[in-house]
Scaffold this active site. Sequence first.
Site, mmCIF file in Angstrom:
data_model
loop_
_atom_site.group_PDB
_atom_site.id
_atom_site.type_symbol
_atom_site.label_atom_id
_atom_site.label_comp_id
_atom_site.label_asym_id
_atom_site.label_seq_id
_atom_site.Cartn_x
_atom_site.Cartn_y
_atom_site.Cartn_z
ATOM 1 N N GLY A 18 49.297 39.088 55.989
ATOM 2 C CA GLY A 18 48.034 39.824 55.991
ATOM 3 C C GLY A 18 47.004 39.194 55.078
ATOM 4 O O GLY A 18 47.334 38.417 54.177
ATOM 5 N N GLU A 19 45.723 39.533 55.330
ATOM 6 C CA GLU A 19 44.633 39.019 54.514
ATOM 7 C C GLU A 19 43.663 40.141 54.200
ATOM 8 O O GLU A 19 43.340 40.957 55.072
ATOM 9 C CB GLU A 19 43.898 37.882 55.233
ATOM 10 C CG GLU A 19 44.764 36.657 55.471
ATOM 11 C CD GLU A 19 43.988 35.512 56.091
ATOM 12 O OE1 GLU A 19 43.426 34.702 55.339
ATOM 13 O OE2 GLU A 19 43.937 35.449 57.327
ATOM 14 N N GLY A 20 43.206 40.185 52.948
ATOM 15 C CA GLY A 20 42.236 41.181 52.519
ATOM 16 C C GLY A 20 40.984 40.515 52.006
ATOM 17 O O GLY A 20 40.840 39.286 52.050
ATOM 18 N N GLY A 21 40.052 41.330 51.503
ATOM 19 C CA GLY A 21 38.781 40.794 51.034
ATOM 20 C C GLY A 21 38.929 39.866 49.845
ATOM 21 O O GLY A 21 38.213 38.875 49.725
ATOM 22 N N MET A 22 39.870 40.183 48.943
ATOM 23 C CA MET A 22 40.032 39.383 47.728
ATOM 24 C C MET A 22 41.329 38.590 47.693
ATOM 25 O O MET A 22 41.478 37.697 46.866
ATOM 26 C CB MET A 22 39.991 40.291 46.492
ATOM 27 C CG MET A 22 38.629 40.844 46.143
ATOM 28 S SD MET A 22 38.716 41.870 44.660
ATOM 29 C CE MET A 22 39.300 40.685 43.454
ATOM 30 N N VAL A 25 48.265 38.068 51.596
ATOM 31 C CA VAL A 25 49.593 38.643 51.382
ATOM 32 C C VAL A 25 50.632 37.849 52.173
ATOM 33 O O VAL A 25 50.442 37.565 53.364
ATOM 34 C CB VAL A 25 49.628 40.129 51.799
ATOM 35 C CG1 VAL A 25 51.005 40.728 51.521
ATOM 36 C CG2 VAL A 25 48.559 40.916 51.057
ATOM 37 N N LYS A 40 51.050 39.171 46.804
ATOM 38 C CA LYS A 40 49.600 39.196 46.999
ATOM 39 C C LYS A 40 48.989 38.149 46.076
ATOM 40 O O LYS A 40 49.148 38.213 44.853
ATOM 41 C CB LYS A 40 49.026 40.574 46.680
ATOM 42 C CG LYS A 40 47.516 40.650 46.823
ATOM 43 C CD LYS A 40 46.974 42.035 46.489
ATOM 44 C CE LYS A 40 47.274 43.013 47.591
ATOM 45 N NZ LYS A 40 46.572 44.303 47.382
ATOM 46 N N ASP A 135 40.004 53.983 48.277
ATOM 47 C CA ASP A 135 39.844 53.273 49.554
ATOM 48 C C ASP A 135 40.935 53.675 50.542
ATOM 49 O O ASP A 135 41.582 52.824 51.150
ATOM 50 C CB ASP A 135 39.863 51.762 49.318
ATOM 51 C CG ASP A 135 39.317 50.981 50.515
ATOM 52 O OD1 ASP A 135 38.558 51.571 51.313
ATOM 53 O OD2 ASP A 135 39.647 49.794 50.652
#
Length: 639
Positions: A18-22, A25, A40, A135
């Site tokens: 997975g990928e997030g804004g900052m 993973v 992460k 969030d």
Amino acid sequence: MDIGYVLSGRYEIEELVGEGGMSTVYRAYDRVLARTVAIKILRDQFSANEASKGRFRKEALSAARLSHPNIVGVFDVGSDRGLDYIVMEFVAGRSLEQEMKGFRGPMPVLKAVGIVNQILDGLWHAHSHGLVHRDIKPHNILISSDGRVKIADFGIARASSEADLTQTGMVVGTVNYTSPEQAKGDVATNKSDIYSTGVLLYEMLTGKLPFTGEGQVAVAIKHISEKPSPPRRANPAISPMLERAIFKSMEKDPARRFQSAEEFKAALMLAEGAYIKRDADVKDDTIVSGAAGSATKTFRKVEGGGIGMKDRGKGGYDQKKALRNLIILVSVFVLVASAVAGGIYLAWDRWMDVDEVKVPDVVGMNIEDARVRLKELKLNAAIEDSRYDKSVPADSVISQVPAAGTSRKVNSDVELVVSLGPDLGTVPDVIGKDLREAGIILEAAGFTVGENVFEYDPAVPEGKIVRHDPPAGSMLDKGMPVTVVISQGPSPTIAVPDVIGFDYKEAESLIKAAGLNIGLIIEAVSEAYPKGTVMAQTPVAGTEVDSGSLVDLKVSTTAQSMGAGSGDGSKKFEISYTVPKETWIQEVVMKVNDTYGSRIVFGPKSLKSGEGVVQMVEVFGSGRIEVWVDGSLYKAYDV
């Protein structure tokens, strides 16, 4: 990050998950404890930013304080080759976002409530430890293969006891699920998480978000100002009790929401119990019937039996009696129909004989005056609608049907639309907010952001609103603009240039080029400096002053240029002044200070635009002539 790389000699990277804004993973294998974990890793573009790294580390510290079956656990935190990382529990399953997509519409009531109850259990634990998630959204809710729900990504979690973690005014979170207070830029609390969870439940049960719009600002404004559509319209399976719980969780005012996750869960459990009982009642009312070899059919119970034919007895069906009854019924029907027709004819005949009148024009009249005018003509005023109209005064008629001049029978209605006047609203206070926050708050109140004016202000941080016009608390027509003044921070200082010895015109150009303005001009007789030369200045050259500051100048003149001696130790000077054309009226006074003291030689006198005065002023010995305009010193002459 390459697959197979071993972080800190312990965690072997196996797969990107997975990928997030900052951050990114990965699934990894812990060689020391022989278990699968999630890693992460902070993205490269944030690694060089100390603020981002600090926030990333605080995430680990915040989440590590929590230990609950409905929260993703944090095991370790570290750094390798400049990469900051967090080691977390690996949840084998899928996100709530993926789960919802699988239904392609509303989720079953009991399943949705069960998921939210587990979310609330996790939030209750976090809130009791002073942590607010901020969030809550489907992407951050994980469901394991055995059905366990876990809250992930406390990446923007805020320790409510540590005010420096998140600044007021910084909107963090996903706008589709954000609370009204977060949309305004205010501090998030545990009730903000309750609101977001309510939005989540709304979406799960209806298959759609409560608020949508073009762009994030439009959605944020709806969270602040609009009520969501009742979820039962989209899904009748939602009970009234469950709908009330959803609405309470999504109240605009945090004080009117559930005060804790535990209280929200209790309301859902009551609604869930009522739903199960209702479902059981439906099943109890179902009768299964059938015979061997035939399909099974279901029927609803009918209280009080059914409607059927009465027992006719041994004699069977009496045809003669039935025919006689039919003739009687037809005869009665004919008589009643004749009477009704006659009544209608008489009523119509009377209606046609009623007098007609011309409908008067009452548009623009006060409603009470309009009633009186219509009553004089035996017409009735019927208010069809009331609406805001800034061009028509309150309680005045906007329109009428039928139009003026139309013929109508007396006692007829004239339908009127009455004005409520302009739609006024109270201007909210946006001082101290940034332009984006101010725009959201003003638009939520029904106004728009008008002209942006920038000015230096040492007390207000750059980018924040210093003041606005109209000010907070003022009543203003909805839709009107509010002008905002935005701080540019402290004014940069400027060194005053040295203009002594320069001609006045040159000195003026140098001062204005430096970003300063000409202040008071004092003319003084001098034998040392040529006429029109700057003899002195205030502030002195090199002084650091704010941009736009005033610089006073003393400019040389000669006795011959100003006046002539009288032979008795005095000199006479011709002093003139003209009121500028752009000014309507000014009060002018001329004063003298010399050997004989101080005295007024002209005025006070009010002069209109364009008017002037030429005054011969006599000075004994050395002295000073001053011209005062509207109570302020305009010019001085040292003679």
